[in-house]
Scaffold this active site. Structure first.
Site, PDB file in Angstrom:
ATOM      1  N   HIS A  63      -4.221  -1.787  -8.288  1.00  0.00           N
ATOM      2  CA  HIS A  63      -5.081  -2.040  -7.135  1.00  0.00           C
ATOM      3  C   HIS A  63      -4.284  -2.927  -6.202  1.00  0.00           C
ATOM      4  O   HIS A  63      -3.590  -3.838  -6.643  1.00  0.00           O
ATOM      5  CB  HIS A  63      -6.364  -2.779  -7.534  1.00  0.00           C
ATOM      6  CG  HIS A  63      -7.073  -3.380  -6.359  1.00  0.00           C
ATOM      7  ND1 HIS A  63      -7.955  -2.662  -5.584  1.00  0.00           N
ATOM      8  CD2 HIS A  63      -6.977  -4.616  -5.790  1.00  0.00           C
ATOM      9  CE1 HIS A  63      -8.391  -3.445  -4.604  1.00  0.00           C
ATOM     10  NE2 HIS A  63      -7.811  -4.635  -4.712  1.00  0.00           N
TER      11      HIS A  63
ATOM     12  N   ARG B 124       1.750   5.026  -8.114  1.00  0.00           N
ATOM     13  CA  ARG B 124       0.740   5.958  -8.636  1.00  0.00           C
ATOM     14  C   ARG B 124       1.305   7.356  -8.838  1.00  0.00           C
ATOM     15  O   ARG B 124       0.931   8.049  -9.784  1.00  0.00           O
ATOM     16  CB  ARG B 124      -0.470   5.986  -7.711  1.00  0.00           C
ATOM     17  CG  ARG B 124      -1.273   4.687  -7.773  1.00  0.00           C
ATOM     18  CD  ARG B 124      -2.369   4.692  -6.750  1.00  0.00           C
ATOM     19  NE  ARG B 124      -3.227   3.521  -6.846  1.00  0.00           N
ATOM     20  CZ  ARG B 124      -3.872   3.001  -5.815  1.00  0.00           C
ATOM     21  NH1 ARG B 124      -3.771   3.547  -4.611  1.00  0.00           N
ATOM     22  NH2 ARG B 124      -4.637   1.940  -5.976  1.00  0.00           N
TER      23      ARG B 124
ATOM     24  N   ARG C 260       0.837  -1.208   0.000  1.00  0.00           N
ATOM     25  CA  ARG C 260       0.000   0.000   0.000  1.00  0.00           C
ATOM     26  C   ARG C 260       0.871   1.256   0.000  1.00  0.00           C
ATOM     27  O   ARG C 260       0.594   2.215  -0.711  1.00  0.00           O
ATOM     28  CB  ARG C 260      -0.934   0.018   1.219  1.00  0.00           C
ATOM     29  CG  ARG C 260      -1.931  -1.118   1.291  1.00  0.00           C
ATOM     30  CD  ARG C 260      -3.019  -1.058   0.278  1.00  0.00           C
ATOM     31  NE  ARG C 260      -3.850   0.124   0.417  1.00  0.00           N
ATOM     32  CZ  ARG C 260      -4.837   0.425  -0.404  1.00  0.00           C
ATOM     33  NH1 ARG C 260      -5.124  -0.364  -1.417  1.00  0.00           N
ATOM     34  NH2 ARG C 260      -5.552   1.506  -0.229  1.00  0.00           N
TER      35      ARG C 260
ATOM     36  N   ASN D  36      -5.494   4.766 -12.214  1.00  0.00           N
ATOM     37  CA  ASN D  36      -4.408   4.927 -11.251  1.00  0.00           C
ATOM     38  C   ASN D  36      -3.456   3.734 -11.244  1.00  0.00           C
ATOM     39  O   ASN D  36      -2.715   3.532 -10.302  1.00  0.00           O
ATOM     40  CB  ASN D  36      -4.943   5.245  -9.857  1.00  0.00           C
ATOM     41  CG  ASN D  36      -5.826   4.154  -9.294  1.00  0.00           C
ATOM     42  OD1 ASN D  36      -5.965   3.072  -9.871  1.00  0.00           O
ATOM     43  ND2 ASN D  36      -6.427   4.420  -8.149  1.00  0.00           N
TER      44      ASN D  36
END
Length: 142
Positions: A115, A102, A85, A112
């Site tokens: 995921h 990103r 993340r 973006n």
């Protein structure tokens, strides 16, 4: 060891960024244990994005994620979800730091590029949508 799912979205695949993105995750010390390329259909997209079903952007999200091929990968390692993340950056590339996937590669909030699972619990569910346990390979990374 914790597992997490990474999807390289159609904009990332279409721009030839899959290898770079997968490499960035491996450089975090995460071990790739599953990898496949597929064309997501609306049924799978609906299951994957079910938590967003009532949100106003849901239809556009499904249209986008089914618009081209994606790469799905499972990574394993200590704090895999958190590491991935952080490396991905904020959902909106305009708000992502340089050096994140990103921030460096994202186009806009919809396109973006990637995921990633947002929790270990969600990772288990998301991984099961894309991979059977027999498709995940255990090996010693050197």
């Amino acid at each position: 060891m914790e597992r997490t799912l990474l999807l390289v979205k159609p904009d990332g695949v279409n721009r030839g960024l899959s290898g770079e993105i997968l490499g960035r995750m491996e450089k975090l010390g995460l071990k790739m244990i599953g990898l496949r390329m597929l064309q997501m259909d609306a049924v799978l997209a609906d299951k994957h994005y079910a938590p967003h079903r009532e949100r106003p952007f849901f239809k556009d999200l499904v249209t986008y994620i089914t618009s081209g091929p994606i790469v799905a990968a499972v990574f394993e390692g200590e704090n895999a979800v958190e590491k991935m993340r952080k490396a991905m950056g904020a959902t909106d590339p305009a708000k992502s730091e340089k050096g994140t996937v990103r921030g460096d590669l994202g186009i806009n909030i919809e396109q973006n590029t990637v995921h990633g699972s947002d929790s270990a619990e969600n990772a288990k569910h998301e991984i099961s949508l894309f991979f059977s346990e027999s498709e995940l390979v255990n090996y010693d990374r050197r």
